[in-house]
Write an enzyme that holds these catalytic residues in place. Structure first.
Site, mmCIF file in Angstrom:
data_model
loop_
_atom_site.group_PDB
_atom_site.id
_atom_site.type_symbol
_atom_site.label_atom_id
_atom_site.label_comp_id
_atom_site.label_asym_id
_atom_site.label_seq_id
_atom_site.Cartn_x
_atom_site.Cartn_y
_atom_site.Cartn_z
ATOM 1 N N PRO A 1 37.569 41.160 34.562
ATOM 2 C CA PRO A 1 39.024 41.050 35.298
ATOM 3 C C PRO A 1 39.928 40.098 34.352
ATOM 4 C CG PRO A 1 37.404 39.499 36.434
ATOM 5 C CD PRO A 1 36.496 40.190 35.684
ATOM 6 N N GLU A 2 41.149 40.828 33.952
ATOM 7 C CA GLU A 2 42.137 40.316 33.162
ATOM 8 C C GLU A 2 43.252 39.440 34.036
ATOM 9 O OE1 GLU A 2 43.537 43.335 30.130
ATOM 10 O OE2 GLU A 2 41.422 44.261 30.458
ATOM 11 N N LYS B 1 42.447 33.681 31.921
ATOM 12 C CA LYS B 1 41.223 34.597 32.807
ATOM 13 C C LYS B 1 40.586 33.597 33.845
ATOM 14 C CE LYS B 1 40.807 38.055 29.299
ATOM 15 N NZ LYS B 1 39.978 38.678 28.502
ATOM 16 N N ARG C 1 35.356 47.420 20.632
ATOM 17 C CA ARG C 1 35.834 47.804 22.229
ATOM 18 C C ARG C 1 36.672 49.442 22.081
ATOM 19 N NH1 ARG C 1 36.805 43.052 25.001
ATOM 20 N NH2 ARG C 1 36.645 44.400 26.829
#
Ligand SMILES: [Zn+2]
Length: 294
Positions: free
Chosen positions: A2-3, A59, A276
């Protein structure tokens, strides 16, 4: 993982559920959850404490306790909270920790992969999200915290100075570095760079003044939109009530390799930058002339 928008959604929901409740006890059978502190020590310090607020910093989910401490939680890949009436429901599978409140309610920390971590810190170390300080929280979550991108101190002038300071860095990995800007991850970096029409491999120093202004607007726009839609749901993320967010239906580049660009129709391209998966439009986001180190 989750960001910012997902963690903001979780913190807002938790705030409604647990603000004002007093912790009777805390227990966990996963000894690494609070490392390097032992779980019993954290449990002893949490007992009897009232939750005054739940907020987000970067975060992290932050439970602000009376007495000046805050319990910070890094959810990592699969961590989430589940609220329950302790008398009525059994804990879910993969529950790693449980807060028991004095009124009989409970809050479980559920984490299949066991990568989530909790730390009890002095509240002054966690500057409120809205003030967006530059305080660094190195231990014990090993997370340095930069500016809050939705905070007042995240200005175009600050972003310009930050990019100048880090001018040799590629822009996309730089946006992911929590020590600079807190809360942005892989998804929203890709989306913001597309909106700002900046190639993810451009060096920070090559991004011009107009582009910096666009990037500033784009970061805030994508984050605000995602918060409005309660974040995005990918694989394991659910909000604390188990619902899905809606932002994943709004992605313009992320996870859309081969699909048409919303702006020009060119095929969205997937590359790997800094390990990424990164998505961009080869037409709207022109590649840098000189190659930069990956
Ligand atoms: Zn395009």
């Amino acid at each position: 993982m989750p960001e910012l928008p997902e963690v903001e959604t979780i913190a807002r929901q938790l705030a409604k559920l647990v603000t004002g409740r007093t912790i009777a006890s805390f227990a966990s059978d996963w000894e690494r959850l609070t490392e390097p502190e032992p779980v019993p020590l954290i449990a002893a310090r949490l007992a009897g404490r009232r939750i005054e607020a739940v907020r987000r910093r970067g975060k992290l989910v932050v439970f602000v306790l009376d007495g000046g401490d805050s319990l910070c939680t890094s959810l990592r890949m699969t961590g989430r909270f589940a609220f329950r009436d302790l008398g009525a429901a059994a804990p879910e599978r993969f529950t790693r920790a449980t807060f028991v409140f004095t009124d009989g309610a409970g809050l479980d920390f559920v984490d299949m992969r066991k990568l989530g971590r909790m730390a009890l810190v002095d509240s002054s170390e966690i500057a409120p999200a809205e003030s967006g300080g530059d305080r660094t929280l190195n231990a014990p979550l090993h997370l340095a915290m930069g500016r809050e991108p939705l905070g007042r101190s995240f200005t175009v002038a600050w972003l310009r100075a930050f990019l100048r300071r880090r001018r040799r860095a590629a822009i996309k990995p730089l946006l992911l570095d929590q020590r600079g800007i807190a809360g942005i991850g892989n998804i929203y970096a890709s989306e913001a760079l597309w909106r700002a029409r900046i190639h993810p491999l451009r060096t920070a120093g090559s991004v011009g003044p107009d582009e910096i202004a666009r990037l500033h607007e784009a970061i805030q726009w994508v984050l605000r939109k995602a918060i409005r839609l309660h974040g995005s749901t990918l694989r394991t993320y659910r909000d604390s009530s188990g619902r899905q967010g809606g932002m994943q239906h709004e992605f313009v580049v992320y996870d859309r390799a081969g699909g048409p660009c919303d702006r020009c129709g060119a095929s969205i391209r997937r590359t790997v930058i800094g390990g990424r998966g990164t998505f961009h439009c080869p037409q709207c986001q022109r590649a840098p002339r000189a190659r930069v180190k990956r």
